[in-house]
Structures are given as structure tokens and as C-alpha cells.
Scaffold this active site. Structure first.
Site, PDB file in Angstrom:
ATOM      1  N   ASN A 431       0.827  -1.199   0.000  1.00  0.00           N
ATOM      2  CA  ASN A 431       0.000   0.000   0.000  1.00  0.00           C
ATOM      3  C   ASN A 431       0.866   1.255   0.000  1.00  0.00           C
ATOM      4  OD1 ASN A 431      -2.616   1.507   0.499  1.00  0.00           O
ATOM      5  ND2 ASN A 431      -1.413   2.152   2.279  1.00  0.00           N
ATOM      6  N   GLU A 432       0.791   2.003  -1.083  1.00  0.00           N
ATOM      7  CA  GLU A 432       1.291   3.386  -1.163  1.00  0.00           C
ATOM      8  C   GLU A 432       2.794   3.574  -1.001  1.00  0.00           C
ATOM      9  OE1 GLU A 432      -1.160   5.758   1.484  1.00  0.00           O
ATOM     10  OE2 GLU A 432      -2.786   5.810   0.024  1.00  0.00           O
TER      11      GLU A 432
END
Ligand code: BMA
Length: 847
Positions: A431-432
Site C-alpha cells: 500500500n502506497e
């Protein structure tokens, strides 16, 4: 045959170095055990979490004593299986060390026959403090690694962010919606498995090709054998038995059996068809006697992540059985800070909520856990696709050999465990992180890389590439060859240059758009900042009063109180909610009204986004808002609170995600009525557009007979605004668009010509009358337009609709659905004591 014995009884625990032992629940964790024994207060209440930070600095020990039945002892192989230990665990059996575990996400299996006796076996597990264990790793590395959400200060560790060194659920260390409660414990089952001759250790149904006409499958049957020689391998499933003669060798081996099924019952996501499932049973027999078997369930489907160039950029969508699917859903976080508190009913409530809200996808976000089997079983059954992150989020990670090896084993364990689930559509690395580090954009990212020397930067990025560009995709390609992999969410494409990193105006890859919320951009920006697949966007709200009362006292019921601030983990969250409320909504009259209005605000924001994304299909093919659930009672972006109570957003999402939906928008001169179809059939529909005054008087109307093409978006009507609103007071009219098919209403939307806080709302008298003798269904009516009609019930459950607008002359029928244990999470029931109110009741507006 394998016989199994779960070792969940007679556990006790103590702090290492102390002599007081207490009863323990297994599976469980140290925090829940301390609480159950009255040794700590409820960690979620008030600000208690703050005083519980000592727990993770301490080593804890658990032990049990168990007997083994003679028939089990007689088997030649006896293994102990730990499905999950959190995290640094030294295990001994009858005083002999058998395991040193160091990764919460792994499964451990050890042969222990030689150590066992019939009675009084002592299993002892010492959990070393994850904090004491990882502090030296930080020292050795010589510099800290970024971990934006790790609340090390709250844990008394200053800036020392240790979450990145442990393979342990990242959210345990805190997140911007979650407390810092760093657990230790036996979080998944422990069992003995005993067998003689052979055991089937795995069955993987590889789907080589699946079409409407034919499914070509290959069962990979892994056998652990202690004997050698001829045996019969059988596979039962899809109404047949396939048999082959094999030669067993000592050790672990994999045999393949091909299966062809003509005209298979395909597995479809919700809304596209039935999520049909198949069960396959593999069996090994020697000399006419079956000695081992294993059953697995799967669904037959072809899923592809389609990324092809088009005139606008590059597509990004899931195609299931040849049909492009617009992904509708939300991001999922763990349902509890203490994951073992989540029983099957809570999982079922979540998945039933997703399906009832017209969703077809959930993203298992990378800061939590690889979910329990039951989560994926339910997704399979309800037709909910899963975007599966590996558990890495918003941090950079070490790249030493031991860490990388642990990551590789973790990936193997979880892919093997989950690869038969038809619901899993995609595996995503993290994630990210690609966007936060922004390797190829010197000034881009979250300012992380600028803190390091060139050598350190190279080292950190090389660890990243090892994990997300090499180990994870390699393991996936080996173990689930046709599964799609996406290195990081969001990202444009793996280009190795600046164009790799996602931007809000990317024309390929996926996007997390946070301009609305973090950057205080107007809701209308959802209409312009959209890309090929919106995997995150979100807006916060408060849970309802009953939920706030579970952690706060009357004196805390004020936005700036310590307790309300404690239960808000996004720095500026409370201020942002207030700021946006001042822009869009009338002023709530008191604190309970503020809670309700915060939910309306959130729901209006996300409705704007969902409908904007859907109107842009097929350019945009996915809309997953942040986030469906909570892990404790808190102000957050969730649509359903910790107790599973639906916020206004859950009802709004249900309406905005309808498979066939109407969406109304306007520009300076025109009003557009769009029809969005996610259906697989064309429809001849009827569209009524009516303009009403708030007193219910019809001003103007028009009817059209649109041909609604399957899986398309159509602008069914374009109306000239000045003609339609001529002679009307704009803050006192509403346009209602109703779509019908063969006399059934498919969707209905209300559209206003002024922002909500400029509408001239008058206090409505709303009546609610039971429609049936059972008093589960009600007719709701009003004397003047009522905005956001809210029904409450004393029973736990949901209404078929809620937080809806109501016009005189257009009564609404709703029924109440209670939560229940068992096969269906909702059933028609009496709501108990009910209340009804609407926006005027929560604001200072008087009749
Ligand atoms: C995202 C998520 C989470 C976070 C949320 C809200 O980008 O991936 O890390 O909780 O935003 O800030």
C-alpha cells in the site's frame, strides 16, 4: 487417515519472571487475556490505551498440559501445527525446544512424535517482546526507516519506529484510524495431526483455461509419504472420479491430474451471475484401503487484469469470464485490534453488508493481516471479488537476508493457503510505498528519501525492489501461475522511470485520491480527479451516539474533550469534519446532532465520488472507497462502525452502487440524467423526471423510454435548466428521477438546485406506520420535504433504507432486518423502539 487434535484447552499465562499464572483463552492474545482476568481495563474505553503501553515491553509465557489418545500415539507421524503465532515465540514441548517463530503470518509444522507421551505433555510458549526484540535491529541498521503511521511516541519509544522490522500486522503499532496495541499471543489454531504411511498436504486446483464451454483444470496434489511403492490416487469432483496409479516415493511429491468439465457452472461476482462453487476430494489408497484424503472448494472462473492501450491511456480493469466488471466496493481493514475477537458472525455481517450494499469487491489492505479462511469463504459465497495486498503499508523495509527470507516464506504460506479461492482477483505488493518513496521523481513522494545519504537511499530502494519487484511476483508466478500481480497501490505502471508513480491525473494504473479530505478540496473535485481505477478515496465521520457512549462519558461529549480527541487518529480529522460541515451543511444544534450530521456529510461526499466514477465507465472501471469497517470505536472513514452499525454512508453506498442506477448532474445550463448499467442484459426502461416544490406540488414532468444497453452508461435526458426551473425558487424545489422496468422501480434519485445548507427546509411531521401484523415493515410519510430521514431502532440491525429524502405524496416502505447468528446475517424482524427525525430536527432551523 490423518487424525487431528486441537490444543485449545487448559491454557494459562504469566509475565515472564513472575509466578502468578492466569487462565488464558486460545486462540487469543495477551491483551484479551489480561482483560478477561480483570488485570487491565477495557483498552478501547476512554484513554485507557495510553496506560497499557507497558504490555508490549514485557515477555509473556503461555502453557498447557495435554494428553494424547492412544490411537493417535500409534500413528507413525505426529506433527504439531501452529497456524499463527504473534510473533517472536520460543516453543518447547516437554522441555525440548521445537520452534523459534518470528513471523506472525507464517504457519509452522513440526514432527514431534519422539517427544510425546500419553499423558501430561507440557507445551510452553515464550513470547519475546516485539519491542525488545526489534530495538537492536534498529541499532544495527544505524538509521530509522519511514513508517508514517507507526505511533512510536505513544508507545514511549520516541521516534523509534519498530513496526518495519517485525513481520507482524502493521496496524498493531497504530494507524490513522487505530490504536497502538502491540499484541502477543497464539492468534490462530494449534493442533496435532497424526498419520501413518501418507498425508495429502495440499490440493491446488489450477485453472488452466475456463470458458463457458469448457474448464480445463489441473489438480496439483501434494503428498507427504513415509512409504514407497504403488498407490492409487483418486480425485472426486464435478460428478466424476478420476483415478490414476502412482508410485509413491519417500518425502514430499506432487502429482497432477487433469480434469475437463464441459459447460461448467461458472463462478460470477455478485450482480453478474451465481457464485457457483465446486468441491474436489483427493484420496490416496494402497492395496484397496484409502489412507489419506483432503477436500478443497473452488469456483471456476477466468479473471484477468486488463491493461491495454487505448486513446485515453491504458485500461485497468478486471474481466471475469470475458465480461468487463466495474469494481464497486471498499477497502477492508482488520475488524478488531484483537483479531481473535472476530467470530464468524462478525465476518459474515461484513460480507453480507458488502453484498447488500451492491458491492462486488473488497480490498484487503496491506496494513492489516492476510485474512482468516472464513473471510475468503464468505467472499467466494457472496460473489465478492478480493483485491489482496501483501501485508506492507506506508513504510520502507529492511533488506537483510533473514528479513527477505522470512518475507518469501510468508508469501508462500499465504498464497498456498488462499490460491483456491475464486474471489481473489489480484495480489498487490503493498500500500502506497511506490508513491511515498517516489524513487524516480526527485522532489516527489512524501519527503522520505531526502532524509538519507545516497548510500542509504540505494540500500533502501534495493530492499524495496527485492521484495516487491522480485520475491513476491516470483513466488506468486510459481504457486499461482495465472494470478495477476500489481507491485504497489497506487501506481501507473512498472516503467522504471518517473512515469511509474501514480498522480491524480494518471491515465493508467490505479489512483488513491485524497484531495478531498487531506487537502480540503471541494467535493466537486471528485468529478474531475478520477482515473482508470479508484482504489482509495475517503471522508471521515463519527460513529452514532450509542457507539460513542461505549467509550465516552456524558462529560466527554464534546469535540475537543480528551476522550473525543483520543478516538480520532487523523491529526486534523475533527477540524476537517467541522470545516467541511461549515461549507456544506446547516449547523447542528448539539453534540448528538453533530455526530449524525457528520455522517450525512461523509455520505454526501462519497456519493459524489461513486457516481462520478461510475458515470465515467468504461474510462474508469473501479471505485473502492476508504474504508468499510473499523477495528475499535472511533471517528474514521468507515461506513460501518466497530459494532457493525451502518453509518449513513452504508445506505448511500447501497443506493449509489445499485447495478442499474440513475445519476443526475448539472452544469450552468443543463441537467443531465444518466443511466448506468452494470447489468448483463439490455433493458427497455421507463424514466420519469419530475420537478416538485418542497410542499409536494408537481411543477413539471417528462417521461422517456430509454433503451438501456447492458454494461454501458447512457445520458438518457438532457434538460434545459432555465426552462425546467422557470418561475421556481431554486432552494425550494427538487427534481426526482425514477427508473422503472416492467413496473418495478430500479432506482430513484433526488437532485437539488442549491447546496444543502441553502435549501429552505421546513420542519417536517413524519409518520411511521406498520404495514404488517408482524410490525417489521413500515410506511414512512411526510407533510413537507424531509431531508435525510433517519430511522433508529433499539434492536441491532439495519433498515432496508435509511437517511433518505422524503416528499409529501411519495411515501416510502422500509423493513427492518436484524442481525443473527447462523446462515444469514440479516432476517426480517421487529425493530423494537423506533425514532424518526430529519435534518431540521438536528439544526437550529425552527418550524
Ligand atoms: C490511505 C490508506 C491508509 C490510511 C488512509 C487514510 O491512503 O492506505 O494508510 O489509513 O489513507 O489516511
Amino acid at each position: 487417515m490423518t487424525s487431528t487434535l486441537y490444543l485449545h484447552d487448559n491454557w494459562r499465562f504469566s509475565a515472564v519472571g513472575e509466578t502468578d499464572w492466569h487462565r488464558a483463552i486460545v486462540p487469543g492474545c495477551i491483551h484479551t487475556d489480561l482483560k478477561a482476568n480483570g488485570l487491565i481495563p477495557d483498552p478501547f474505553y476512554g484513554t485507557h490505551e495510553g496506560s497499557l503501553q507497558w504490555i508490549d515491553k514485557q515477555d509473556w509465557q503461555y502453557e498447557t498440559v495435554f494428553d494424547v489418545p492412544q490411537d493417535m500415539l500409534n500413528k507413525s507421524q505426529i506433527e504439531i501445527v501452529f497456524e499463527g503465532l504473534d510473533t517472536y515465540a520460543d516453543v518447547s514441548l516437554n522441555d525440548t525446544p521445537i520452534l523459534a517463530a518470528n513471523n506472525m503470518f507464517r504457519t509452522w509444522r513440526i514432527e514431534i512424535k519422539r517427544l510425546l507421551r500419553a499423558e501430561g505433555n507440557r507445551l510452553h510458549i515464550r513470547f519475546r517482546s516485539p519491542i525488545q526484540e526489534d530495538l537492536p535491529k534498529l541499532e544495527r541498521l544505524g538509521y530509522g526507516l519511514p513508517a508514517t503511521n507507526d505511533q512510536s511516541e505513544r508507545g514511549g519509544l520516541g521516534g523509534k519506529k519498530l513496526s518495519v522490522f517485525s513481520r507482524k500486522a502493521p496496524y498493531h503499532y497504530g494507524w490513522d484510524w487505530g490504536p497502538r496495541l502491540v499484541t502477543s499471543g497464539i492468534w490462530r489454531p494449534i493442533k496435532l495431526e497424526a498419520w501413518t504411511q501418507a498425508r495429502i498436504s495440499d490440493v491446488y486446483i489450477h485453472q488452466s483455461s475456463v470458458t463457458v464451454e469448457k474448464a480445463q483444470l489441473e489438480a496439483h496434489i501434494e503428498i507427504h509419504s513415509e512409504v514407497e511403492g504403488p498407490a492409487i490416487l483418486r480425485l472426486h469432483g464435478a460428478g466424476r472420479t478420476i483415478e490414476s496409479t502412482i508410485t509413491l516415493a519417500k518425502g514430499v511429491q506432487t502429482h497432477r491430474i487433469e480434469i475437463e468439465i464441459s459447460h461448467p457452472d461458472l463462478w460470477w461476482p455478485r450482480g453478474y451471475g451465481q457464485p457457483s462453487l465446486y468441491t474436489f476430494r483427493a484420496e490416496v489408497a494402497i492395496g484397496g484401503t484409502a489412507i489419506a484424503n483432503r477436500t478443497v472448494r473452488t469456483g471456476l472462473r477466468d479473471i484477468q487484469l486488463v491493461q491495454t492501450d487505448d486513446e485515453a491511456g491504458t485500461s485497468f480493469y478486471f474481466q471475469v469470464n470475458g465480461v468487463p466488471v466495474f469494481a464497486k466496493g471498499a477497502n477492508h481493514i482488520p475488524n478488531d485490534s484483537f483479531i481473535t475477537e472476530v467470530d464468524e458472525e462478525r465476518y459474515r455481517h461484513e460480507i453480507v453488508t458488502a453484498a447488500a450494499s451492491n458491492m462486488n469487491m473488497l480490498r484487503v489492505w496491506g496494513g492489516g493481516v492476510y485474512e482468516c479462511d472464513v473471510f475468503y469463504d464468505l467472499c467466494d459465497e457472496y460473489g465478492i471479488l478480493v483485491w489482496q495486498d501483501f501485508m506492507f503499508a506506508c513504510s520502507m523495509y529492511p533488506g537483510d537476508a533473514a528479513f527477505l527470507q522470512s518475507v518469501e516464506e510468508e508469501a508462500k504460506d499465504n498464497i498456498r493457503r488462499l490460491r483456491n479461492h475464486p474471489s481473489i482477483a489480484l495480489w498487490c505488493g503493498n500500500n502506497e510505498i511506490d508513491t511515498a518513496w517516489a524513487q524516480y521523481d526527485e522532489h516527489g513522494g512524501w519527503g522520505w528519501k531526502q532524509q538519507y545519504t545516497p548510500e542509504q537511499r540505494a540500500q533502501i530502494w534495493s530492499a524495496y525492489e527485492s521484495i516487491f519487484h522480485r520475491i513476491l511476483p516470483d513466488v506468486l508466478a510459481q504457486l499461482a501461475p495465472r494470478a495477476a500481480y500489481w507491485p504497489s497501490s497506487p501506481m501507473q505502471a512498472l516503467t522504471g522511470d518517473r512515469s511509474q508513480h501514480a498522480k491524480n491525473d494518471s491515465t493508467r494504473g490505479d489512483i488513491h485520491y485524497w484531495g478531498v479530505w487531506h487537502a480540503v478540496e471541494p467535493f466537486s473535485n471528485y468529478n474531475v480527479n478520477l482515473g482508470r481505477f479508484m482504489s482509495e478515496y475517503g471522508f471521515q465521520s463519527f460513529p452514532e451516539l450509542r457507539t460513542v457512549q461505549s467509550y465516552a462519558e456524558e462529560k466527554d461529549m464534546e469535540l475537543e474533550s480528551d476522550v473525543m480527541r483520543w478516538h480520532q487518529r487523523s491529526g486534523d480529522g475533527n477540524r476537517l469534519i467541522k470545516e467541511y460541515m461549515d461549507i456544506y451543511l446547516p449547523t447542528p444544534k448539539d453534540f448528538p446532532a453533530f455526530l449524525t450530521m457528520s455522517q450525512i456529510l461523509q455520505a454526501e461526499a462519497i456519493k459524489t465520488a461513486i457516481e462520478a466514477h461510475r458515470r465515467k465507465k468504461p474510462y474508469c472501471m473501479g471505485s473502492l472507497y476508504w474504508q468499510i469497517n473499523d477495528c475499535w470505536p472511533v471517528a474514521s472513514w468507515s461506513s460501518m462502525d466497530y459494532y457493525g452499525r451502518w453509518k449513513a454512508l452504508q445506505y448511500y453506498a447501497k443506493r449509489s452502487f445499485r447495478d442499474i442506477a440513475v445519476s443526475v448532474e448539472e452544469d450552468d445550463e443543463r441537467i443531465f440524467v444518466h443511466i448506468i448499467s452494470d447489468g448483463r442484459d439490455n433493458l427497455e426502461a421507463t424514466l420519469h423526471v419530475q420537478l416538485f416544490q418542497f410542499d409536494g406540488q408537481l411543477v413539471r414532468e417528462q417521461t422517456a423510454q430509454p433503451h438501456v444497453e447492458a454494461n454501458h452508461v447512457l445520458t438518457a435526458l438532457t434538460l434545459k435548466k432555465s426552462d425546467w426551473t422557470h418561475g421556481c425558487s431554486l432552494p425550494e424545489i427538487v427534481l426526482i428521477a425514477t427508473l422503472e422496468h416492467e413496473g418495478n422501480a430500479l432506482d430513484q434519485k433526488f437532485h437539488y438546485f442549491a447546496p444543502v445548507n441553502k435549501l429552505r427546509l421546513r420542519k417536517a411531521t413524519i409518520t411511521v406506520r406498520p404495514m404488517d401484523a408482524d410490525e417489521t415493515t413500515f410506511l414512512v410519510e411526510t407533510d413537507v420535504l424531509a431531508k435525510s430521514v433517519m430511522l433508529t431502532a433499539s434492536a441491532e440491525g439495519v433498515f432496508s433504507d435509511n437517511y433518505f429524502d422524503l416528499l409529501p405524496g411519495l411515501p416510502k416502505t422500509v423493513h427492518f432486518l436484524q442481525r443473527e447468528q447462523g446462515q444469514t446475517a440479516f432476517h426480517l424482524a421487529q425493530p423494537g423502539a423506533m425514532t424518526v427525525s430529519s435534518m431540521c430536527d438536528w439544526t437550529e432551523v425552527d418550524a
